[in-house]
Scaffold this active site. Structure first.
Site, mmCIF file in Angstrom:
data_model
loop_
_atom_site.group_PDB
_atom_site.id
_atom_site.type_symbol
_atom_site.label_atom_id
_atom_site.label_comp_id
_atom_site.label_asym_id
_atom_site.label_seq_id
_atom_site.Cartn_x
_atom_site.Cartn_y
_atom_site.Cartn_z
ATOM 1 N N GLY A 52 19.244 -45.301 -32.804
ATOM 2 C CA GLY A 52 18.557 -44.004 -33.074
ATOM 3 C C GLY A 52 18.699 -42.983 -32.623
ATOM 4 N N CYS A 53 17.012 -43.597 -31.811
ATOM 5 C CA CYS A 53 16.362 -43.137 -30.945
ATOM 6 C C CYS A 53 16.879 -42.452 -29.626
ATOM 7 C CB CYS A 53 14.663 -43.628 -31.277
ATOM 8 S SG CYS A 53 13.856 -43.742 -32.672
ATOM 9 N N GLN A 54 16.559 -41.193 -29.961
ATOM 10 C CA GLN A 54 17.034 -40.947 -27.628
ATOM 11 C C GLN A 54 16.364 -41.550 -26.822
ATOM 12 O OE1 GLN A 54 17.293 -36.864 -27.030
ATOM 13 N NE2 GLN A 54 19.071 -37.604 -25.295
ATOM 14 N N SER A 55 14.511 -41.453 -27.465
ATOM 15 C CA SER A 55 13.374 -42.390 -25.984
ATOM 16 C C SER A 55 13.650 -44.358 -26.889
ATOM 17 C CB SER A 55 12.490 -41.755 -26.990
ATOM 18 O OG SER A 55 11.977 -39.939 -27.306
#
Length: 142
Positions: A52-55
């Protein structure tokens, strides 16, 4: 005596109150990330990534003396600072304290309105993963 979550949150709120602009606040967040100890390369695996983290954010947890300890790293400087703040607040706390933490400092310092939607989603994913670790340790050690 170790600080509880509320006391650590209050310290962050006070630190941010001295910063006038969001540019200064982002610089502070980045500095916090730079102080985060490096995560051993052995933990930078797919199963340690926060979904769920783009990074890319790797998060690991351990349990010792009835407390949960977190370590993390990220490939993005601001995200690394954000996870650093979460570690400062939640690491070394009992599972129930982590599960009950409302993390109001995020709203009180205004971070919730100054993060891009993707970073905000990532922050929620990091918190959810940390609480999942706390829940798992609580179940294992009952």
């Amino acid at each position: 005596m170790e600080k509880d979550i509320a006391a650590i949150e209050e310290a962050f709120i006070e630190s941010f109150s001295f910063l006038d602009t969001w540019e200064e606040k982002y610089e502070y967040i980045i500095e916090l990330g730079k102080k985060l100890p490096a995560l051993d390369e052995q933990f930078k695996t797919e199963d340690k990534k926060i979904k769920g983290c783009q990074s890319t954010v790797w998060l690991v947890a351990s349990y010792q003396d009835d407390k949960v300890f977190f370590k993390a790293d990220s490939d993005a400087v601001i995200v690394k600072g954000l996870v650093s703040m979460l570690i400062e607040v939640l690491s070394g706390q009992a599972p129930d304290s982590i599960l009950n933490a409302r993390l109001e400092f995020i709203e009180k310092i205004g971070m919730h309105v100054h993060l891009a939607q993707t970073r905000s989603n990532g922050l929620r994913a990091m918190i959810a993963q940390m609480k999942d670790y706390a829940r798992a340790f609580k179940i294992i050690h009952i």
